[in-house]
Write a protein that holds these residues in place. Structure first.
Motif, mmCIF file in Angstrom:
data_model
loop_
_atom_site.group_PDB
_atom_site.id
_atom_site.type_symbol
_atom_site.label_atom_id
_atom_site.label_comp_id
_atom_site.label_asym_id
_atom_site.label_seq_id
_atom_site.Cartn_x
_atom_site.Cartn_y
_atom_site.Cartn_z
ATOM 1 N N PRO A 174 0.794 -1.311 0.171
ATOM 2 C CA PRO A 174 0.020 -0.051 0.067
ATOM 3 C C PRO A 174 0.887 1.167 0.075
ATOM 4 O O PRO A 174 0.150 2.382 -0.340
ATOM 5 C CB PRO A 174 -0.905 -0.130 1.360
ATOM 6 C CG PRO A 174 -0.082 -0.982 2.245
ATOM 7 C CD PRO A 174 0.769 -1.875 1.172
ATOM 8 N N ASP A 175 2.105 1.327 0.457
ATOM 9 C CA ASP A 175 2.818 2.267 0.490
ATOM 10 C C ASP A 175 4.034 2.392 -0.472
ATOM 11 O O ASP A 175 5.074 1.462 -0.355
ATOM 12 C CB ASP A 175 3.570 2.565 2.029
ATOM 13 C CG ASP A 175 2.199 2.806 3.051
ATOM 14 O OD1 ASP A 175 1.470 3.691 2.757
ATOM 15 O OD2 ASP A 175 2.189 1.964 3.977
ATOM 16 N N GLU A 182 3.641 4.073 -6.294
ATOM 17 C CA GLU A 182 2.122 4.564 -6.000
ATOM 18 C C GLU A 182 1.722 4.035 -4.432
ATOM 19 O O GLU A 182 1.931 3.113 -3.971
ATOM 20 C CB GLU A 182 1.173 4.111 -6.898
ATOM 21 C CG GLU A 182 1.181 4.650 -8.401
ATOM 22 C CD GLU A 182 0.379 4.294 -9.412
ATOM 23 O OE1 GLU A 182 -0.150 3.298 -9.308
ATOM 24 O OE2 GLU A 182 -0.272 5.128 -10.284
ATOM 25 N N THR A 183 0.831 5.040 -3.887
ATOM 26 C CA THR A 183 0.420 4.683 -2.565
ATOM 27 C C THR A 183 -1.039 4.655 -2.555
ATOM 28 O O THR A 183 -1.965 5.488 -3.365
ATOM 29 C CB THR A 183 0.940 5.954 -1.547
ATOM 30 O OG1 THR A 183 2.295 5.915 -1.452
ATOM 31 C CG2 THR A 183 0.116 5.699 -0.196
ATOM 32 N N LEU A 184 -1.778 3.595 -1.869
ATOM 33 C CA LEU A 184 -2.911 3.419 -1.947
ATOM 34 C C LEU A 184 -3.598 4.416 -0.890
ATOM 35 O O LEU A 184 -3.243 4.684 0.160
ATOM 36 C CB LEU A 184 -3.172 1.970 -1.433
ATOM 37 C CG LEU A 184 -4.769 1.386 -1.657
ATOM 38 C CD1 LEU A 184 -5.144 1.273 -3.011
ATOM 39 C CD2 LEU A 184 -4.575 0.117 -1.154
ATOM 40 N N GLY A 332 7.068 8.575 -1.904
ATOM 41 C CA GLY A 332 8.350 8.056 -1.041
ATOM 42 C C GLY A 332 8.799 6.603 -1.757
ATOM 43 O O GLY A 332 8.486 6.506 -2.883
ATOM 44 N N GLY A 333 9.536 5.818 -0.963
ATOM 45 C CA GLY A 333 9.933 4.634 -1.619
ATOM 46 C C GLY A 333 11.378 4.729 -2.448
ATOM 47 O O GLY A 333 12.002 5.800 -2.076
ATOM 48 N N MET A 334 11.466 4.031 -3.406
ATOM 49 C CA MET A 334 12.770 4.042 -4.279
ATOM 50 C C MET A 334 12.272 4.099 -5.680
ATOM 51 O O MET A 334 13.408 3.879 -6.614
ATOM 52 C CB MET A 334 13.522 2.946 -3.758
ATOM 53 C CG MET A 334 14.141 2.797 -2.466
ATOM 54 S SD MET A 334 14.997 1.353 -2.191
ATOM 55 C CE MET A 334 15.680 2.022 -0.798
#
Length: 407
Positions: A174-175, A182-184, A332-334
């Protein structure tokens, strides 16, 4: 007579090499700018704290080098209880099992929930490592789209039964999802949980990137929402939360965890006993030391570094990508997910890109049905601003040339 294809179990036919693992070999090739692997920058690892952790573990006596319980090192599980509480999930150490990286956790969950012919609901695209883990248990896949509208529960059931199985699980990141970035949304998360309730299936929440938010407001984890809906009782929750220290502290220690209802954890402990007895004790002790002494500062450091690299890549894409190319803008994330014009193929583009000194992961590997050929995944975690500018410039020129040739 040698061992041949006829000797292997039927599940072996679904085992495929990871395109990402193969592409990681390009990291050692001189002159190649790699946007392929979602690899933390080793220059950011908290090596001093980890060194201290190993010294402390060895000084404590022989326990660090001894067999241990399958559930995991108790102080580390206690730290994780506090961590889960901080993101809205009240639990006890009986709800935590330590795994050898979150990848092992996904494999165990596939083994626990999937029988041959069962249906796993996954997003299009989905994390390649999850598909590889689940493939060993011979499922079919159906598309999960909580943000844009799912199929009805009845339709999911009918399709699964027609294929000779049942709807067995839903899998979501989800994140800042790998690969899409993408973020849910909160509504999307609620729709996913409502669907799981109607289908009466477990939900696997892959939270590998949950702590890597650079912009926007935090959205409650699926497990936090589900536990709250179940009166605060995690043992009534259908969500299993798969977490990892690989993206925050260090991937080489191979420490992940699963937080779930006690009944699920008990089954996972039996699975671990049969597989590898326990995650290496010394690595768990070192990770506990690092979590206690460096986690907050480390997360703040990598958020700042990766935010800057994300911003550089988004700006470079805007400068260099030709018309007809679109991409996600992750909070966020990579990863950034790039969609090419119809008719272009990411795998074919990769062969020419490597010749020009730039690498990425073609998008088809992340689609359970083999679609997504006109897409690719870019990782910004390992490249500095100069490499991003050069690599995206080369990639944009290649895509423009390919689009012109295909016109």
């Amino acid at each position: 007579m040698s061992i041949g294809e006829t000797h292997y179990a039927t599940r072996a036919a679904k085992m495929r090499a990871s395109e990402i693992r193969e592409l990681l070999k390009l990291l050692d090739r001189p002159g190649v700018i790699s946007f392929a692997g979602g690899i933390p920058d080793p220059a950011l690892f908290p090596t001093d704290v980890i060194r201290e952790g190993y010294a402390a573990a060895l000084d404590a006596g022989g326990a660090a080098l001894q067999y241990s319980v399958s559930e995991g090192y108790v102080p580390l599980r206690q730290w994780l209880v506090r961590h889960m509480a901080s993101i809205g999930v009240p639990c006890t150490i009986d709800n935590i099992v330590i795994t050898s990286g979150s990848q092992q956790g996904l494999d165990y969950l596939g083994k626990l929930f999937l029988s041959p012919g069962d249906t796993a609901l996954v997003t299009w695209p989905a994390y390649l490592g999850a598909l590889q883990a689940f493939n060993a248990y011979e499922p079919r896949y159906d598309r999960l789209a909580p943000e844009h509208g799912n199929t009805t529960p009845a339709a999911y059931r009918m399709a699964a039964e027609a294929a000779g199985g049942r709807v067995a699980l839903a899998y979501l990141t989800p994140d800042f999802a790998n690969p899409s970035g993408e973020t849910l949304s909160l509504d999307g998360r609620r729709r996913a949980l409502a669907l799981a309730d109607e289908l009466d299936i477990p939900v696997i929440e892959d939270a590998a990137y949950q702590q890597l938010r650079y912009d926007g407001e935090d959205v409650p984890p699926l497990q936090a929402l589900d536990v709250a809906a179940k009166g605060g009782d995690i043992d009534r929750s259908r969500v299993t939360h798969s977490g990892s220290f690989s993206k925050t502290l260090a991937p080489g220690l191979r420490i992940g965890w699963i937080c779930a209802a006690r009944g699920v954890v008990q089954k996972l402990v039996l699975t671990k006993q049969a597989a590898d007895l326990h995650t290496p004790t010394i690595n768990q002790m070192v990770m506990h030391h690092a979590a206690e002494h460096a986690h907050a500062a480390q997360v703040a450091k990598i958020r700042a570094a990766y935010r800057d690299r994300r911003d550089h890549m988004l700006a470079a894409l805007l400068r260099h990508m030709p018309a007809g190319v679109s991409w996600t803008r992750p909070q966020g994330g990579m990863f950034i997910w790039v969609t090419l014009p119809e008719g272009l193929d990411g795998a074919e583009l990769l062969a020419r890109a490597v010749e020009q000194g730039v690498a990425f992961v073609p998008g088809r590997a992340f689609h359970a049905d083999g679609t997504g050929g006109n897409s690719l995944r870019l990782s910004f975690s390992l490249a500095d601003a100069a490499a991003i500018e050069t690599g995206i410039g080369r990639l944009g020129a290649l895509i423009a040339g390919a689009a012109q040739a295909a016109a």
